[in-house]
Scaffold this motif. Structure first.
Motif, PDB file in Angstrom:
ATOM      1  N   UNK A 278      34.978-118.003  48.721  1.00  0.00           N
ATOM      2  CA  UNK A 278      33.760-117.876  49.847  1.00  0.00           C
ATOM      3  C   UNK A 278      33.347-119.265  50.728  1.00  0.00           C
ATOM      4  N   UNK A 279      33.284-119.531  51.678  1.00  0.00           N
ATOM      5  CA  UNK A 279      32.817-120.790  52.212  1.00  0.00           C
ATOM      6  C   UNK A 279      31.309-121.039  51.884  1.00  0.00           C
ATOM      7  N   UNK A 280      30.520-120.097  51.522  1.00  0.00           N
ATOM      8  CA  UNK A 280      29.198-120.382  51.271  1.00  0.00           C
ATOM      9  C   UNK A 280      28.649-119.224  50.349  1.00  0.00           C
ATOM     10  N   UNK A 281      27.530-119.490  49.952  1.00  0.00           N
ATOM     11  CA  UNK A 281      26.837-118.588  49.230  1.00  0.00           C
ATOM     12  C   UNK A 281      25.173-118.941  49.446  1.00  0.00           C
ATOM     13  N   UNK A 282      24.117-118.080  48.750  1.00  0.00           N
ATOM     14  CA  UNK A 282      22.877-118.186  48.732  1.00  0.00           C
ATOM     15  C   UNK A 282      22.256-118.465  50.151  1.00  0.00           C
ATOM     16  N   UNK A 283      22.595-117.688  51.082  1.00  0.00           N
ATOM     17  CA  UNK A 283      22.060-117.693  52.361  1.00  0.00           C
ATOM     18  C   UNK A 283      20.813-116.819  52.538  1.00  0.00           C
ATOM     19  N   UNK A 284      19.833-117.099  53.013  1.00  0.00           N
ATOM     20  CA  UNK A 284      18.608-116.300  53.261  1.00  0.00           C
ATOM     21  C   UNK A 284      18.675-115.685  54.703  1.00  0.00           C
ATOM     22  N   UNK A 285      18.303-114.267  54.596  1.00  0.00           N
ATOM     23  CA  UNK A 285      18.490-113.581  56.139  1.00  0.00           C
ATOM     24  C   UNK A 285      17.170-112.932  56.301  1.00  0.00           C
ATOM     25  N   UNK A 286      16.586-113.180  57.479  1.00  0.00           N
ATOM     26  CA  UNK A 286      15.346-112.600  57.782  1.00  0.00           C
ATOM     27  C   UNK A 286      15.536-111.043  58.245  1.00  0.00           C
ATOM     28  N   UNK A 287      14.622-110.032  58.382  1.00  0.00           N
ATOM     29  CA  UNK A 287      15.014-108.756  59.009  1.00  0.00           C
ATOM     30  C   UNK A 287      15.655-108.959  60.295  1.00  0.00           C
ATOM     31  N   UNK A 288      16.667-108.401  60.648  1.00  0.00           N
ATOM     32  CA  UNK A 288      17.342-108.301  61.831  1.00  0.00           C
ATOM     33  C   UNK A 288      18.272-109.406  61.852  1.00  0.00           C
ATOM     34  N   UNK A 289      18.280-110.467  61.158  1.00  0.00           N
ATOM     35  CA  UNK A 289      19.458-111.336  61.311  1.00  0.00           C
ATOM     36  C   UNK A 289      20.514-111.121  60.897  1.00  0.00           C
ATOM     37  N   UNK A 290      21.906-111.775  60.994  1.00  0.00           N
ATOM     38  CA  UNK A 290      23.019-111.645  60.504  1.00  0.00           C
ATOM     39  C   UNK A 290      23.747-113.162  60.458  1.00  0.00           C
ATOM     40  N   UNK A 291      24.594-112.915  59.566  1.00  0.00           N
ATOM     41  CA  UNK A 291      25.527-114.203  59.221  1.00  0.00           C
ATOM     42  C   UNK A 291      26.969-113.815  58.711  1.00  0.00           C
TER      43      UNK A 291
ATOM     44  N   UNK B  28      33.350-111.879  57.122  1.00  0.00           N
ATOM     45  CA  UNK B  28      32.512-110.524  56.650  1.00  0.00           C
ATOM     46  C   UNK B  28      31.272-111.182  57.324  1.00  0.00           C
ATOM     47  N   UNK B  29      30.564-110.288  58.095  1.00  0.00           N
ATOM     48  CA  UNK B  29      29.393-110.388  58.602  1.00  0.00           C
ATOM     49  C   UNK B  29      28.343-109.460  58.009  1.00  0.00           C
ATOM     50  N   UNK B  30      27.217-109.823  57.644  1.00  0.00           N
ATOM     51  CA  UNK B  30      26.183-109.166  56.916  1.00  0.00           C
ATOM     52  C   UNK B  30      25.047-109.351  57.719  1.00  0.00           C
ATOM     53  N   UNK B  31      24.293-108.194  57.832  1.00  0.00           N
ATOM     54  CA  UNK B  31      23.242-107.857  58.883  1.00  0.00           C
ATOM     55  C   UNK B  31      22.072-107.364  58.135  1.00  0.00           C
ATOM     56  N   UNK B  32      20.912-108.320  57.821  1.00  0.00           N
ATOM     57  CA  UNK B  32      20.029-107.671  56.957  1.00  0.00           C
ATOM     58  C   UNK B  32      18.790-106.742  57.749  1.00  0.00           C
ATOM     59  N   UNK B  33      18.535-105.505  56.973  1.00  0.00           N
ATOM     60  CA  UNK B  33      17.612-104.768  57.444  1.00  0.00           C
ATOM     61  C   UNK B  33      16.239-105.107  56.963  1.00  0.00           C
TER      62      UNK B  33
END
Length: 850
Positions: free
Chosen positions: A801-814, A777-782
């Motif tokens: 899930x393999x991870x939680x609590x990630x912080x994404x800056x605008x335009x980044x994805x994980x 599941x790829x999440x891209x931040x606006x």
């Protein structure tokens, strides 16, 4: 008469293979004072069947036997436990036939009944003849039954008296009256699992049963028994293998023979006349090291009777451990030194994994140890209100290099020092220290949990007066036993504990502390006001995963203050604390009660944040602060508690937060004296050349200012660097966040009070790719998305899930990896809209846009 060494013809009958029944042999007296709901009656037909006997299992407990028979509901479902106190108030008898041929005719055999654990007050009989009486859940019981079992079949029975009644009777018989304890029954009068009478994380559930494996051992000729442990000199060059050997013959004979002892390419042959103990020199052994300090090397020891096929195998290791309590510039140190190197203890307190301990098999136990390893922990503390853990636990810790702080089974109560309790305490302690001495993971023995603090801080002095209350156990008996049997393992009398005479427990500059004001009274940010030497307990509550609650409740509530949830909360005022600890961290905390999904997410996120703050602050104070053990690793039932892994084995968000904060190399942003610093922790043996990319980021527009720091962190050390003014000083404080990146490590810091940040409404783009095992599941931040998490159990109960609590800056994805945990037949689950919003996808931003 002597018998020379010959073949050991040992035969073992696992008592789990017998056809057991259990019956209610004496019903509880509903009129007894403080009978705790004993009057809850069964229908007449069910009562008759329970009196007659129902099928039972060994190992097991009467609650599970009644559950399988359909007589009681699952104690953990809804509020069923409230109506089951009558079980602990009754007397129960387990019975089973021993098969023909269990022993042979002719009288040449010797037979022993071995019970690894009986809960708790029991009489063992063979064909109606009493052969053993036990009153200690924490001990192994072996009984010679030679000549008592018929070759043509006998009947074994184990009668259990109500532990609840025995506790009350013994307290009532004390002319001095009650001694201090908490919860439903006076557990300080009986050597049983203290938390079975209830605790602030579990309800009372007093049970009975053969709770650990049991067997009948029969042999003729010679029987070998051996016990091994090791010692190592402080200079790490000279080791010893300490071996105790007993040769037991059938009948009344005294056995003698020769025994080979093999360790690697070394072999010693020793004569044995009945029994002997030898200390064998081992020069320059390969050492066992803790996690992060080298390999946890284990050695096999094989002991065999010469001229026979009889042998026993053991695993040992060589390591030296010491407790450093030297005076330094901050007070008095409290730190473990293993193989001459000071180790950083980061981990958790280990409580019983179930109130019905016979439910906890090896794989479940090993699995939770694996969760500790995966979370970058280096230590587990086996807490004194539970049990001494099964062998599989210590083997798993040995193999992982995970350190074990082991409490003796005393917790939060004043314990009489007179007989018959004193003899049980001594026998239990000697057995357990001797059992665990060969495990290199066990690096500290602790006499009690909060018992010295109770005397100093909880008014025990006035209530106890001149009576005994356990102090001589903690200051004399137990340290003597550890010194005799523990092969140099350090000992402390209690936790919290101050090393200097005259200093009360729980002082920041001394020994160990328990930090509970932050949960009970204060905001979690006040952890930063403390710089203790070692934190043995601190914690913050959160509910379990949604799927864990769903499985425990017939009706899933819609609100966070539902009575069904309140039953899961065992701390007085705990539900109020859950909401009040959100004050200043999210907008309108009380409004969260209106929606169960938001209440779950907010309280779980707050637990993660609180533990992260504590771990980052305290690790950054190394070497002044040498350890942090959060409360608690797992759960004893599906409740609302301080656990980081819930009763069903699901990770709470706090587990992921601690995995980052406990990493061997970790980065954080912390306010120190009101100024933001980047703090780097390097708990590895190599220098860390850290390239720290610092940014001030707008929650919508992205990067506003940047700075690059080059920091070298020496091995086993920390570094702190103050941030430059251009990065630190905001233009719009409520809309800007500090970010520090070191490779794949990221830390963030808010520039105003947390509930004042103007988090933007999240509208992430989500892409899903399915394969045979799950989803990517790829999440891209606006916009800046804080604490992005996928709550996989909302998709399917077994998903993770393999991870939680990630912080994404605008335009980044994980990309998150979601494992299905089972078959993927059925729904495709690849609709992005289902993954892009609550309750499956959660962010901190959500709580500002409810």
């Amino acid at each position: 008469m002597r018998v020379d060494g010959g073949e050991d013809l040992l035969r073992t009958l696992d008592l789990a293979e017998l056809e057991w029944t259990v019956r209610l042999s004496s019903a509880p007296d509903a009129s007894a004072p403080d009978a705790c709901g004993a009057g809850a009656a069964l229908p007449a037909d069910e009562l008759a069947s329970v009196r007659a006997g129902i099928p039972a299992r060994v190992p097991g407990n009467v609650h599970d036997d009644l559950l399988r028979a359909g007589i009681i509901p699952d104690p953990y479902r809804d509020d069923a436990v409230n109506g089951l106190a009558w079980i602990g108030e009754g007397d129960w008898t387990y019975e089973a036939p021993l098969p023909d041929g269990a022993v042979r005719a002719g009288g040449r055999e010797r037979a022993e009944l071995v019970f690894e654990g009986l809960q708790t007050v029991a009489v063992v009989e063979i064909d109606g003849v009493p052969v053993a009486h036990t009153e200690n859940m924490h001990r192994r019981h072996g009984t010679d039954v030679t000549g008592l079992i018929s070759p043509h079949g006998s009947r074994i029975s184990v009668g259990f008296a109500s532990a609840a009644r025995v506790m009350r009777e013994r307290e009532a018989a004390d002319p001095g009256g009650p001694l201090p304890y908490d919860w439903a029954y006076p557990y300080n009068r009986l050597r049983t699992m203290a938390s079975s009478v209830g605790w602030d994380w579990a309800p009372p559930l007093v049970s009975a049963g053969i709770w650990r494996p049991a067997r009948l051992e029969v042999w003729e000729g010679i029987r070998l028994r051996s016990h091994v442990r090791t010692s190592l000199a402080p200079d790490l060059t000279d080791g010893e293998l300490i071996v105790d050997v007993e040769l037991a013959a059938a009948g009344d004979a005294v056995a003698r023979g020769k025994v080979d002892i093999r360790l690697g390419d070394r072999t010693w042959t020793i004569p044995v006349d009945g029994a002997t103990s030898v200390r064998l020199p081992v020069a320059a052994p390969e050492l066992w090291h803790p996690r992060g300090h080298g390999d946890p090397v284990l050695h096999e020891v094989v002991i065999g009777v010469v001229g026979t096929g009889t042998c026993e195998r053991h695993r040992v290791a060589f390591r030296h451990v010491a407790l450093d309590t030297a005076v330094d510039e901050w007070g008095r140190r409290f730190g473990l030194v293993v193989n001459g190197i000071a180790v950083q203890a980061r981990g958790a307190n280990w409580i019983p994994q179930d109130l019905l301990m016979s439910r906890v098999g090896e794989q479940r136990c090993i699995g939770l140890v694996g969760e500790a390893v995966a979370a970058n922990m280096t230590m587990l503390r086996v807490w004194g209100g539970g049990v001494y853990e099964q062998d599989a636990f210590y083997r798993a810790c040995d193999e992982a290099g995970l350190l074990v702080w082991q409490d003796f089974a005393f917790a939060c109560a004043a314990y009489p020092e007179e007989e018959p309790l004193r003899a049980e305490v001594e026998a239990e302690a000697r057995e357990q220290v001797r059992r665990l001495a060969a495990h290199p993971s066990v690096v500290l023995w602790n006499g009690s949990n909060e018992c010295l603090q109770g005397w100093d801080d909880w008014g025990w002095r006035e209530r106890v007066g001149t009576r005994t209350w356990g102090e001589s156990y903690y200051r004399r008996l137990l340290p003597e036993i550890v010194a005799e049997e523990g092969c140099g393992t350090p000992y402390v009398p209690s936790s919290p504990f101050s090393s200097s005479p005259g200093v009360a427990p729980n002082a920041d500059g001394e020994g160990t502390v328990h930090l509970w004001d932050q949960w009970n009274l204060l905001d979690h940010t006040t952890y930063r006001d403390h710089v203790p030497r070692f934190v043995a307990e601190l914690g913050h509550q959160a509910p379990p995963a949604w799927a864990t609650l769903r499985a425990a409740l017939t009706r899933m509530p819609g609100r966070g203050d539902d009575a069904q949830l309140d039953h899961r909360q065992r701390q007085i005022g705990g539900m109020r604390h859950l909401v009040r600890r959100l004050d200043g961290h999210v907008p309108e905390p009380d409004a969260l009660l209106d929606d169960l999904d938001d209440w779950l997410w907010a309280t779980q996120l707050q637990q993660a944040e609180a533990l992260r703050v504590a771990a980052e602050h305290l690790r950054g104070r190394w070497p002044r602060t040498t350890g942090l053990l959060v409360w608690q690793m797992g759960d004893a039932w599906p409740g609302i508690s301080w656990s980081i892994v819930d009763h069903a084995g699901r990770r709470k968000p706090s587990w992921y937060a601690l995995r980052r904060a406990f990493a061997p190399r970790a980065v954080s942003l912390q306010p120190i004296d009101g100024t933001p610093y980047v703090v780097l922790v390097n708990d590895t043996g190599e220098p860390w050349q850290a390239h720290v990319a610092l940014r001030r980021v707008h929650v919508v527009d992205g990067e506003l200012a940047a700075e690059l720091l080059e920091v070298t962190v020496p091995p086993r050390d920390t570094a702190r660097r103050r941030l430059g003014a251009e990065v630190v000083l905001p233009h719009r404080r409520r809309e800007e966040v500090l970010v520090a990146d070191v490779g794949e490590l990221r830390a963030t810091m808010m520039l105003c009070r947390p509930d004042g940040v103007r988090w933007a409404a999240p509208r992430p783009a989500v892409n899903i790719v399915r394969d045979a095992d799950g989803w990517d599941v790829t999440v891209e931040a606006d916009v800046l998305l804080a604490d992005v998490s996928i709550m996989a159990d909302r998709l399917a109960p077994a998903a993770s899930a393999d991870d939680q609590l990630r912080t994404l800056l605008p335009g980044e994805s994980t990309t998150f990896r979601i494992l299905a945990g089972g078959s993927l037949s059925g729904a495709d689950h690849t609709d992005p809209s289902a993954w892009s919003a609550r309750p499956l996808l959660r962010t901190r931003n959500d709580l500002w846009h409810r």
